[in-house]
Write a protein that holds these residues in place. Structure first.
Motif, PDB file in Angstrom:
ATOM      1  N   VAL A 168       0.867  -1.169   0.000  1.00 41.81           N
ATOM      2  CA  VAL A 168       0.000   0.000   0.000  1.00 41.81           C
ATOM      3  C   VAL A 168       0.907   1.223   0.000  1.00 41.81           C
ATOM      4  O   VAL A 168       1.642   1.462   0.963  1.00 41.81           O
ATOM      5  CB  VAL A 168      -0.934   0.027   1.222  1.00 41.81           C
ATOM      6  CG1 VAL A 168      -1.873   1.233   1.147  1.00 41.81           C
ATOM      7  CG2 VAL A 168      -1.732  -1.265   1.322  1.00 41.81           C
ATOM      8  N   SER A 169       0.865   1.973  -1.082  1.00 44.08           N
ATOM      9  CA  SER A 169       1.716   3.151  -1.230  1.00 44.08           C
ATOM     10  C   SER A 169       0.832   4.385  -1.319  1.00 44.08           C
ATOM     11  O   SER A 169      -0.187   4.380  -2.014  1.00 44.08           O
ATOM     12  CB  SER A 169       2.585   3.018  -2.483  1.00 44.08           C
ATOM     13  OG  SER A 169       3.559   4.027  -2.534  1.00 44.08           O
ATOM     14  N   PHE A 170       1.236   5.442  -0.626  1.00 46.56           N
ATOM     15  CA  PHE A 170       0.399   6.633  -0.527  1.00 46.56           C
ATOM     16  C   PHE A 170       0.930   7.749  -1.427  1.00 46.56           C
ATOM     17  O   PHE A 170       2.138   8.008  -1.479  1.00 46.56           O
ATOM     18  CB  PHE A 170       0.351   7.129   0.919  1.00 46.56           C
ATOM     19  CG  PHE A 170      -0.449   6.237   1.826  1.00 46.56           C
ATOM     20  CD1 PHE A 170      -1.765   6.536   2.127  1.00 46.56           C
ATOM     21  CD2 PHE A 170       0.114   5.082   2.352  1.00 46.56           C
ATOM     22  CE1 PHE A 170      -2.512   5.710   2.966  1.00 46.56           C
ATOM     23  CE2 PHE A 170      -0.622   4.244   3.188  1.00 46.56           C
ATOM     24  CZ  PHE A 170      -1.944   4.561   3.490  1.00 46.56           C
ATOM     25  N   ALA A 171       0.007   8.396  -2.137  1.00 41.85           N
ATOM     26  CA  ALA A 171       0.319   9.590  -2.920  1.00 41.85           C
ATOM     27  C   ALA A 171      -0.123  10.813  -2.127  1.00 41.85           C
ATOM     28  O   ALA A 171      -1.143  10.786  -1.433  1.00 41.85           O
ATOM     29  CB  ALA A 171      -0.397   9.541  -4.268  1.00 41.85           C
ATOM     30  N   PHE A 172       0.642  11.899  -2.242  1.00 39.54           N
ATOM     31  CA  PHE A 172       0.372  13.111  -1.475  1.00 39.54           C
ATOM     32  C   PHE A 172       0.038  14.267  -2.406  1.00 39.54           C
ATOM     33  O   PHE A 172       0.545  14.350  -3.531  1.00 39.54           O
ATOM     34  CB  PHE A 172       1.591  13.486  -0.628  1.00 39.54           C
ATOM     35  CG  PHE A 172       1.942  12.477   0.424  1.00 39.54           C
ATOM     36  CD1 PHE A 172       1.450  12.601   1.714  1.00 39.54           C
ATOM     37  CD2 PHE A 172       2.752  11.394   0.129  1.00 39.54           C
ATOM     38  CE1 PHE A 172       1.767  11.668   2.691  1.00 39.54           C
ATOM     39  CE2 PHE A 172       3.081  10.456   1.088  1.00 39.54           C
ATOM     40  CZ  PHE A 172       2.585  10.598   2.389  1.00 39.54           C
ATOM     41  N   THR A 173      -0.791  15.177  -1.912  1.00 36.19           N
ATOM     42  CA  THR A 173      -1.093  16.410  -2.637  1.00 36.19           C
ATOM     43  C   THR A 173      -1.043  17.588  -1.676  1.00 36.19           C
ATOM     44  O   THR A 173      -1.216  17.435  -0.466  1.00 36.19           O
ATOM     45  CB  THR A 173      -2.492  16.365  -3.289  1.00 36.19           C
ATOM     46  OG1 THR A 173      -3.481  16.142  -2.270  1.00 36.19           O
ATOM     47  CG2 THR A 173      -2.586  15.274  -4.342  1.00 36.19           C
ATOM     48  N   PRO A 178       0.154  17.540  -6.868  1.00 37.17           N
ATOM     49  CA  PRO A 178       0.930  16.417  -6.339  1.00 37.17           C
ATOM     50  C   PRO A 178       2.173  16.868  -5.576  1.00 37.17           C
ATOM     51  O   PRO A 178       2.844  17.834  -5.960  1.00 37.17           O
ATOM     52  CB  PRO A 178       1.328  15.630  -7.594  1.00 37.17           C
ATOM     53  CG  PRO A 178       0.317  16.010  -8.619  1.00 37.17           C
ATOM     54  CD  PRO A 178      -0.051  17.431  -8.331  1.00 37.17           C
ATOM     55  N   LEU A 179       2.463  16.161  -4.503  1.00 34.09           N
ATOM     56  CA  LEU A 179       3.704  16.316  -3.740  1.00 34.09           C
ATOM     57  C   LEU A 179       4.456  14.999  -3.879  1.00 34.09           C
ATOM     58  O   LEU A 179       3.982  13.958  -3.419  1.00 34.09           O
ATOM     59  CB  LEU A 179       3.391  16.606  -2.273  1.00 34.09           C
ATOM     60  CG  LEU A 179       4.574  16.579  -1.299  1.00 34.09           C
ATOM     61  CD1 LEU A 179       5.550  17.704  -1.595  1.00 34.09           C
ATOM     62  CD2 LEU A 179       4.079  16.643   0.145  1.00 34.09           C
ATOM     63  N   GLU A 180       5.624  15.026  -4.529  1.00 32.33           N
ATOM     64  CA  GLU A 180       6.335  13.798  -4.870  1.00 32.33           C
ATOM     65  C   GLU A 180       7.813  13.926  -4.559  1.00 32.33           C
ATOM     66  O   GLU A 180       8.371  15.010  -4.602  1.00 32.33           O
ATOM     67  CB  GLU A 180       6.167  13.482  -6.367  1.00 32.33           C
ATOM     68  CG  GLU A 180       4.738  13.255  -6.794  1.00 32.33           C
ATOM     69  CD  GLU A 180       4.566  13.134  -8.293  1.00 32.33           C
ATOM     70  OE1 GLU A 180       3.512  12.659  -8.740  1.00 32.33           O
ATOM     71  OE2 GLU A 180       5.497  13.547  -9.035  1.00 32.33           O
ATOM     72  N   SER A 238       3.038  19.583 -16.015  1.00 32.04           N
ATOM     73  CA  SER A 238       2.050  19.711 -14.949  1.00 32.04           C
ATOM     74  C   SER A 238       2.708  20.307 -13.719  1.00 32.04           C
ATOM     75  O   SER A 238       3.927  20.235 -13.553  1.00 32.04           O
ATOM     76  CB  SER A 238       1.426  18.349 -14.620  1.00 32.04           C
ATOM     77  OG  SER A 238       2.413  17.394 -14.322  1.00 32.04           O
ATOM     78  N   TYR A 239       1.894  20.912 -12.862  1.00 32.18           N
ATOM     79  CA  TYR A 239       2.415  21.474 -11.630  1.00 32.18           C
ATOM     80  C   TYR A 239       2.670  20.363 -10.615  1.00 32.18           C
ATOM     81  O   TYR A 239       1.931  19.370 -10.547  1.00 32.18           O
ATOM     82  CB  TYR A 239       1.438  22.487 -11.045  1.00 32.18           C
ATOM     83  CG  TYR A 239       1.241  23.709 -11.913  1.00 32.18           C
ATOM     84  CD1 TYR A 239       2.285  24.613 -12.128  1.00 32.18           C
ATOM     85  CD2 TYR A 239       0.012  23.965 -12.523  1.00 32.18           C
ATOM     86  CE1 TYR A 239       2.101  25.743 -12.924  1.00 32.18           C
ATOM     87  CE2 TYR A 239      -0.176  25.084 -13.314  1.00 32.18           C
ATOM     88  CZ  TYR A 239       0.873  25.967 -13.520  1.00 32.18           C
ATOM     89  OH  TYR A 239       0.702  27.071 -14.310  1.00 32.18           O
ATOM     90  N   VAL A 240       3.699  20.541  -9.821  1.00 34.08           N
ATOM     91  CA  VAL A 240       4.068  19.541  -8.831  1.00 34.08           C
ATOM     92  C   VAL A 240       4.900  20.212  -7.743  1.00 34.08           C
ATOM     93  O   VAL A 240       5.545  21.248  -7.992  1.00 34.08           O
ATOM     94  CB  VAL A 240       4.874  18.385  -9.493  1.00 34.08           C
ATOM     95  CG1 VAL A 240       6.212  18.890  -9.990  1.00 34.08           C
ATOM     96  CG2 VAL A 240       5.060  17.220  -8.545  1.00 34.08           C
ATOM     97  N   TYR A 241       4.855  19.673  -6.546  1.00 30.90           N
ATOM     98  CA  TYR A 241       5.793  20.057  -5.492  1.00 30.90           C
ATOM     99  C   TYR A 241       6.779  18.912  -5.320  1.00 30.90           C
ATOM    100  O   TYR A 241       6.377  17.757  -5.171  1.00 30.90           O
ATOM    101  CB  TYR A 241       5.079  20.336  -4.174  1.00 30.90           C
ATOM    102  CG  TYR A 241       4.290  21.624  -4.174  1.00 30.90           C
ATOM    103  CD1 TYR A 241       4.887  22.825  -3.807  1.00 30.90           C
ATOM    104  CD2 TYR A 241       2.950  21.634  -4.549  1.00 30.90           C
ATOM    105  CE1 TYR A 241       4.167  24.015  -3.822  1.00 30.90           C
ATOM    106  CE2 TYR A 241       2.220  22.811  -4.560  1.00 30.90           C
ATOM    107  CZ  TYR A 241       2.834  24.000  -4.196  1.00 30.90           C
ATOM    108  OH  TYR A 241       2.124  25.178  -4.213  1.00 30.90           O
ATOM    109  N   GLU A 242       8.057  19.241  -5.351  1.00 29.63           N
ATOM    110  CA  GLU A 242       9.089  18.222  -5.205  1.00 29.63           C
ATOM    111  C   GLU A 242       9.582  18.202  -3.764  1.00 29.63           C
ATOM    112  O   GLU A 242       9.994  19.232  -3.221  1.00 29.63           O
ATOM    113  CB  GLU A 242      10.250  18.486  -6.153  1.00 29.63           C
ATOM    114  CG  GLU A 242      11.262  17.358  -6.177  1.00 29.63           C
ATOM    115  CD  GLU A 242      12.303  17.535  -7.256  1.00 29.63           C
ATOM    116  OE1 GLU A 242      12.775  16.515  -7.812  1.00 29.63           O
ATOM    117  OE2 GLU A 242      12.649  18.698  -7.569  1.00 29.63           O
TER     118      GLU A 242
END
Length: 537
Positions: A168-173, A178-180, A238-242
Motif C-alpha cells: 500500500v503506497s500513498f500519494a500526497f497532494t 501532487p507532492l512527490e 504539470s504542476y508539482v511540489y518536489e
C-alpha cells in the motif's frame, strides 16, 4: 527567492489550477493565458520523533523499528521482505575473481502455493493502523498492488506468476497539486499472512505561508524544452511540489513543473522537475569534464571486486545525473570498493556497453569488466539512448547488442525507463533481454517510466554495502536494494523490476548479495528460462 516576491493574497486555486495533477498535453491550453500563483509551504517539522516511531512500531506489531537520523523509517523484515522460496544446492564454481559461490535453485512448487493479502484488506489494515497511531497525513491517498515473481521457460512460456506481498503506497497532494519525491514517501508491504514485511515513512509537516507567481503551463512547456535540449521533445507539463530527501534540511517547498517527454525514437523519457516560479532558475549544467581520449582504455581488473558507472546528463536533458553517479561512486569508495570508471555526458559512450562481437563494441573494457555497472539515462523496452551526448559507435545501445557476463559483470543496474516492461512490440521482457545473459546474474531496472533522481545511486549502493549495527542496518540482497532505493525515490506509479537467468536444475541468482556482504551464486546461463520480480514504488 526572497520573501518580498511572495504574495500572501489570494492564489488561483480555482482559476486554471483545479485538478492540477491531471493537467498535461492538450489540457494545458485551459490554463495557458496569464501566469497564476501557487502557494509556498514552510517546513514545520521533518520526519518522525522517537515517540512517533514507537507508535508506528506498536501500530503494526513490529519487533523493531529504527529511526534514522533524518527522521525517516525504512523497515524490512529480513526473513519475509520480498522472500522467494529457494533450495540450497551447496557450493558452486568459484567466480572469475576466485570468490566462493553458493548455488540456489528456485522452488517452483512452493512459488505456486504462495498467496497474497487481497488489496482491499491490505488497504484497510494500513489505513486503520496509521490512523490509530495518529500518523496518517490528511493529504495522503492510498494505492495498493502486489509484488510479483514470474518464471518463464527457455521458450518464454509462462511457468508461474506468484505474489510476494501486497503493498500500500500513498500519494500526497498540496491543495490538489501532487507532492512527490524522497521526502514524501509512505508505504506498507504485507506478506501473505498479513504481517508487515516492509515499511517506509519519510514525510514533512508543511504549512502554507504565502504564494508565488508561476508560469502558465504553456510557458512551462517552453522551460521544459530548454531543459530537455534538442534530443527530447516535451509531451506534457504539470504542476508539482518536489519533496527532497529528509536529509536535505529545506525550510520551504516552492511549486515546480514536472516535464514529460519522448526521445527521438518516440520512447518516453525520465520525468524531470524544474522550478515553476516566474523567476526560478534553470538547473546549472555543472562543470564539463575534459573530452575522453578515443584510444584510451581503462585498466582491466577482472581479478578484483570493483564497480563502474556511466550516464547522460544535461546534454540529454537530465540535469542531476552527475550528482547521482557521484553518490553511487562515493558510497562504494567509502566501503573500499574501487570505482574503475565513471563517464558522464559526452564521455558516456554506447560502445562501452556493446559486446565486441559487434563492430566497435568494447564492453570487455568497461561495462563487462567490473562486477556491477550502474547507468542513468533515457531508455526504452529495447535499449538505452546516448542521443544528444555522444555517438561512439552510435547513439543507441540495442538489446540485440547486449552480451553481458562473458567477461566479469554480475549485476547490470540500469536507472532508465521501461527496460523490463512486461511486453513491448509483441515481445516479452524475457524475449527482449534474455539473450543478454552470458554469465550475467541480474538486470535491475524499471517496468515503467522512471523519474529523474540525484540520489537513487547512493541509496542503492548504501543498501548493498552498509555495515550492520546490532540487529539493523544489514546489507540487502541486490534485487532488494534496487527495490528499496526505487521505493525511496520514485512515486507509487513507478514499477521497479529485476530479471535473471535460470539454469539446469532451476539454478538461479535471485538471492545474490554484493560480494563479501552475503552469498553470491555462480555464473549461470539461461538454459532453462528466466525470472522477473516487479513491484510498485
Amino acid at each position: 527567492m526572497s520573501t518580498t516576491t511572495r504574495r500572501a493574497g489570494t492564489w488561483l486555486a480555482l482559476t486554471g489550477l483545479m485538478g492540477a495533477a491531471a493537467i498535461t498535453g492538450s489540457a494545458a491550453t485551459a490554463t495557458a493565458a496569464a501566469a497564476a500563483e501557487l502557494p509556498v509551504y514552510a517546513v514545520r517539522s521533518t520526519g518522525l520523533t522517537q515517540a512517533q516511531a514507537a507508535a508506528l512500531q506498536r501500530a503494526f506489531g513490529l519487533k523493531n523499528v529504527q529511526l534514522a537520523e533524518d527522521g525517516s523509517v525504512a523497515f524490512a523484515d529480513e526473513s519475509t521482505y520480498l522472500r522467494v522460496p529457494g533450495l540450497d544446492l551447496g557450493a558452486g564454481k568459484p567466480d572469475e575473481e576466485g570468490a566462493e559461490t553458493v548455488q540456489t535453485a528456485l522452488d517452483v512448487e512452493s512459488l505456486k502455493r504462495l498467496r497474497a493479502l487481497p488489496v482491499e484488506d491490505a488497504t484497510k489494515r494500513a489505513l486503520e493502523s496509521l490512523r490509530g497511531a495518529g500518523l496518517l497525513p490528511a493529504n495522503a491517498t492510498p494505492t495498493a498492488g502486489q509484488t510479483t515473481f514470474e518464471v518463464v521457460d527457455a521458450n518464454q512460456k509462462a511457468v508461474v506468476t506468484a505474489p510476494l506481498d501486497t503493498a500500500v503506497s500513498f500519494a500526497f497532494t498540496l491543495d490538489g497539486v501532487p507532492l512527490e519525491g524522497p521526502g514524501a514517501k509512505l508505504r506498507v508491504a504485507f506478506d501473505g499472512q498479513g504481517a508487515v514485511a516492509g515499511l517506509t515513512h519519510a514525510t514533512r509537516d508543511l504549512v502554507k505561508v504565502g504564494s508565488v507567481p508561476v508560469l502558465s503551463l504553456d510557458q512551462g512547456r517552453e522551460r521544459c524544452a530548454k531543459v530537455f535540449g534538442q534530443s527530447v521533445r516535451p509531451t506534457g507539463v504539470s504542476y508539482v511540489y518536489e519533496a527532497p530527501p529528509l536529509a536535505e534540511k529545506v525550510e520551504e517547498l516552492e511549486p515546480g513543473l514536472r516535464c514529460d517527454g519522448v526521445n527521438s525514437d518516440g520512447a518516453a523519457v525520465q520525468s524531470v522537475v524544474v522550478g515553476a516560479a516566474v523567476d526560478a532558475r534553470l538547473p546549472e549544467p555543472g562543470p564539463v569534464d575534459p573530452p575522453r581520449e578515443e584510444g584510451a582504455f581503462t585498466p582491466q581488473w577482472t581479478w578484483r571486486i570493483d564497480v563502474g558507472s556511466e550516464g547522460t546528463g544535461p546534454c540529454s536533458g537530465l540535469p542531476w545525473t552527475a550528482n547521482n553517479l557521484s553518490t553511487f561512486n562515493n558510497r562504494f569508495t567509502a566501503a573500499g570498493v574501487p570505482v574503475q570508471f565513471s563517464w558522464v555526458n559526452h564521455n558516456a559512450w554506447e560502445r562501452d556497453f556493446k559486446d565486441p562481437v559487434f563492430p566497435g563494441g568494447q564492453d570487455h573494457l568497461y561495462a563487462d569488466d567490473v562486477d556491477m555497472t550502474y547507468w542513468q539515462g533515457h531508455g526504452s523496452p529495447n535499449g538505452f539512448s546516448f542521443a544528444g551526448c555522444s555517438s561512439n559507435t552510435d547513439t543507441f545501445l540495442s538489446k540485440d547488442e547486449a552480451r553481458w557476463g562473458n567477461k566479469d559483470v554480475e549485476w547490470m543496474s540500469l536507472f532508465t525507463c521501461s527496460i523490463l516492461q512486461g511486453s513491448a512490440g509483441g515481445q516479452s521482457w524475457a524475449a527482449r533481454w534474455g539473450q543478454a545473459f552470458r554469465g550475467l546474474h541480474q538486470i535491475n531496472s524499471f517496468d515503467t517510466v522512471s523519474y529523474h533522481s540525484a540520489v537513487h545511486g547512493g541509496k542503492f549502493a548504501n543498501y548493498l554495502v552498509r555495515t550492520p549495527f546490532l540487529w539493523w542496518n544489514k546489507p540487502m540482497k541486490v534485487r532488494d536494494a534496487w527495490a528499496q532505493a526505487s521505493i525511496d525515490t520514485q512515486p507509487a506509479s513507478v514499477r521497479w523490476a529485476t530479471m535473471g537467468a535460470i539454469g539446469g536444475g532451476g539454478l538461479a541468482n535471485f538471492d545474490d548479495y554484493f560480494w563479501n556482504k552475503g552469498a553470491v551464486g555462480p555464473d549461470t546461463l539461461p538454459t532453462h528460462g528466466w525470472w522477473r520480480i516487479s513491484g510498485m514504488s
